[in-house]
Design a protein around this motif. Structure first.
Motif, short mmCIF file in Angstrom:
data_model
loop_
_atom_site.label_atom_id
_atom_site.label_comp_id
_atom_site.label_asym_id
_atom_site.label_seq_id
_atom_site.Cartn_x
_atom_site.Cartn_y
_atom_site.Cartn_z
N LEU A 69 -11.24 0.16 -3.09
CA LEU A 69 -10.65 -1.08 -2.60
C LEU A 69 -9.29 -1.35 -3.27
O LEU A 69 -8.36 -1.84 -2.61
CB LEU A 69 -11.60 -2.24 -2.86
CG LEU A 69 -12.92 -2.21 -2.07
CD1 LEU A 69 -13.83 -3.35 -2.50
CD2 LEU A 69 -12.64 -2.30 -0.57
N ARG A 70 -9.17 -1.01 -4.55
CA ARG A 70 -7.88 -1.18 -5.23
C ARG A 70 -6.82 -0.27 -4.59
O ARG A 70 -5.65 -0.68 -4.41
CB ARG A 70 -8.01 -0.88 -6.72
CG ARG A 70 -8.88 -1.87 -7.48
CD ARG A 70 -8.82 -1.62 -8.98
NE ARG A 70 -9.70 -2.52 -9.70
CZ ARG A 70 -10.90 -2.17 -10.19
NH1 ARG A 70 -11.34 -0.92 -10.03
NH2 ARG A 70 -11.65 -3.04 -10.84
N ALA A 71 -7.22 0.97 -4.28
CA ALA A 71 -6.27 1.89 -3.65
C ALA A 71 -5.84 1.38 -2.28
O ALA A 71 -4.67 1.46 -1.92
CB ALA A 71 -6.90 3.28 -3.55
N VAL A 72 -6.80 0.87 -1.52
CA VAL A 72 -6.47 0.32 -0.20
C VAL A 72 -5.53 -0.88 -0.34
O VAL A 72 -4.60 -1.06 0.46
CB VAL A 72 -7.75 -0.07 0.55
CG1 VAL A 72 -7.43 -0.85 1.82
CG2 VAL A 72 -8.58 1.16 0.88
N SER A 73 -5.75 -1.69 -1.38
CA SER A 73 -4.91 -2.87 -1.59
C SER A 73 -3.45 -2.49 -1.82
O SER A 73 -2.54 -3.21 -1.40
CB SER A 73 -5.43 -3.66 -2.79
OG SER A 73 -4.58 -4.74 -3.10
N ILE A 74 -3.20 -1.33 -2.46
CA ILE A 74 -1.84 -0.89 -2.73
C ILE A 74 -1.29 -0.03 -1.59
O ILE A 74 -0.17 -0.24 -1.10
CB ILE A 74 -1.78 -0.10 -4.05
CG1 ILE A 74 -2.24 -0.99 -5.22
CG2 ILE A 74 -0.37 0.41 -4.30
CD1 ILE A 74 -1.38 -2.20 -5.46
N LEU A 75 -2.09 0.93 -1.14
CA LEU A 75 -1.60 1.88 -0.15
C LEU A 75 -1.50 1.26 1.24
O LEU A 75 -0.67 1.70 2.05
CB LEU A 75 -2.54 3.10 -0.10
CG LEU A 75 -2.59 3.94 -1.38
CD1 LEU A 75 -3.58 5.08 -1.21
CD2 LEU A 75 -1.21 4.46 -1.74
N GLY A 76 -2.32 0.25 1.53
CA GLY A 76 -2.26 -0.37 2.85
C GLY A 76 -0.90 -0.98 3.16
O GLY A 76 -0.26 -0.62 4.16
N PRO A 77 -0.39 -1.90 2.31
CA PRO A 77 0.95 -2.46 2.58
C PRO A 77 2.06 -1.42 2.56
O PRO A 77 3.00 -1.50 3.36
CB PRO A 77 1.12 -3.49 1.46
CG PRO A 77 -0.26 -3.84 1.04
CD PRO A 77 -1.06 -2.59 1.20
N TRP A 95 4.56 -0.63 5.59
CA TRP A 95 6.01 -0.66 5.37
C TRP A 95 6.65 0.64 5.87
O TRP A 95 7.67 0.62 6.57
CB TRP A 95 6.27 -0.87 3.88
CG TRP A 95 7.69 -0.80 3.44
CD1 TRP A 95 8.82 -0.92 4.21
CD2 TRP A 95 8.15 -0.58 2.11
NE1 TRP A 95 9.96 -0.79 3.44
CE2 TRP A 95 9.58 -0.59 2.15
CE3 TRP A 95 7.51 -0.40 0.88
CZ2 TRP A 95 10.34 -0.40 1.02
CZ3 TRP A 95 8.28 -0.23 -0.26
CH2 TRP A 95 9.68 -0.22 -0.19
N TRP A 96 6.06 1.77 5.49
CA TRP A 96 6.61 3.06 5.92
C TRP A 96 6.57 3.20 7.43
O TRP A 96 7.53 3.66 8.06
CB TRP A 96 5.81 4.18 5.26
CG TRP A 96 6.23 5.54 5.74
CD1 TRP A 96 7.27 6.30 5.29
CD2 TRP A 96 5.60 6.29 6.79
NE1 TRP A 96 7.35 7.47 5.99
CE2 TRP A 96 6.33 7.50 6.93
CE3 TRP A 96 4.52 6.06 7.62
CZ2 TRP A 96 6.00 8.48 7.86
CZ3 TRP A 96 4.18 7.03 8.56
CH2 TRP A 96 4.90 8.22 8.68
N ALA A 97 5.46 2.81 8.06
CA ALA A 97 5.33 2.92 9.51
C ALA A 97 6.35 2.04 10.22
O ALA A 97 6.97 2.45 11.22
CB ALA A 97 3.91 2.56 9.94
N LEU A 98 6.56 0.82 9.73
CA LEU A 98 7.50 -0.10 10.38
C LEU A 98 8.93 0.41 10.26
O LEU A 98 9.71 0.33 11.23
CB LEU A 98 7.39 -1.49 9.75
CG LEU A 98 8.22 -2.61 10.39
CD1 LEU A 98 7.83 -2.79 11.85
CD2 LEU A 98 8.03 -3.91 9.61
#
Length: 291
Positions: free
Chosen positions: A50-58, A62-65
């Motif tokens: 969950l910590r990894a998702v919290s960081i990697l998700g945004p 950002w990269w996709a946008l």
């Protein structure tokens, strides 16, 4: 009636009172499902996921946008561009020097605010006369925006380091004082009563009972207000500064170097996270009994 009969009767009476018939006490019933759902914790592996998702998700969003080209790179640079800007500033020495300047102001301003607020808050929480004497004026001052004092601080202290450090102190000291006082007041009264019954003096109770019990909460208050200190150091460096991360943001804004602005913001976030983790580890170490 034999001599064993009264003993049997007494055992039966005790069993009836405890609700047990000839056996050990029954274990307590588990809490209802709705209560367990509120208190159930996840496994360490799940927590790290969950910590990894919290960081990697945004970061992924950002990269996709930025990759789609829907936003002009001038306004939203890609993560790779931000990384290149950070490497460039680190190579020229600008980023390390500005980071050290900001950390020095944080250390001086936040440290001074803690040295003032913790003793005052401790006194407000332990001395009956201190709270009605100090809380009204501190309660008023904490609602005054610290940034509104910038013109006065420049008039009083000039545009050098004293005015910047004073702004940090004003932004942190009042909130940290009231939070410290609240933590100290939460010490259970039964601990104070037991200590007084055993003959401990007021000074001994304050140093041996109240302070150890309140110290983890005091550190938690420092964690919260450390973030506020970072906000105010950037504000202070936006005005009449020649170094610091806030100063570097202002210079980048003049030339629309948003990649550098994003890089500095990422650095501030990482440094803030490091400070938060360090204070959390300190709280865990000094408050092992709370686990």
């Amino acid at each position: 009636m034999s001599r064993a009969e009264p003993m049997v009767a007494e055992e039966g009476r005790q069993a009836a009172e405890t609700g047990v018939q000839g056996g050990p006490p029954e274990p307590p019933l588990p809490p209802p499902a709705r209560i367990r759902l509120l208190t159930t914790s996840v496994s360490p592996r799940t927590a790290w996921i969950l910590r990894a998702v919290s960081i990697l998700g945004p970061v992924t969003a950002w990269w996709a946008l930025s990759a789609t080209g829907m936003v002009d790179p001038t306004f939203l640079p890609s993560p790779s561009a931000v990384w290149s800007a950070a490497v460039d500033m680190a190579g020229t020495g600008d980023l390390p020097s500005d980071l050290l300047a900001s950390l020095g102001r944080i250390g001086a301003g936040f440290g001074l605010a803690v040295l003032i607020s913790v003793p005052v808050g401790f006194a407000m929480g332990t001395l009956g006369w201190a709270q009605p004497l100090l809380e009204p004026v501190i309660g008023i001052l904490r609602y005054l925006p610290a940034s509104a004092f910038i013109p006065l601080l420049i008039i009083w202290l000039g545009i050098g380091e004293p005015s910047k450090i004073a702004l940090l102190v004003l932004g942190v000291v009042f909130f940290n004082t009231l939070m410290t006082a609240d933590v100290v007041r939460q010490v259970p009264h039964r601990l104070l009563e037991v200590s007084a019954t055993l003959g401990a003096s007021r000074l001994r109770v304050a140093s041996r009972v109240v302070l150890p019990h309140a110290l983890p909460g005091i550190i938690d208050a420092m964690r919260v207000n450390a973030a506020a200190a970072w906000n105010f150091v950037v504000v202070a460096e936006l005005v009449a500064a020649t170094s610091g991360l806030g100063y570097r943001i202002t210079r980048a804004q003049r030339f629309l170097q948003t990649d550098r602005i994003f890089a500095i913001l990422v650095v501030i976030g990482l440094i803030g996270l490091t400070i938060d983790v360090a204070l959390r580890l300190l709280r865990t170490r000094v408050g092992r009994w709370t686990r």
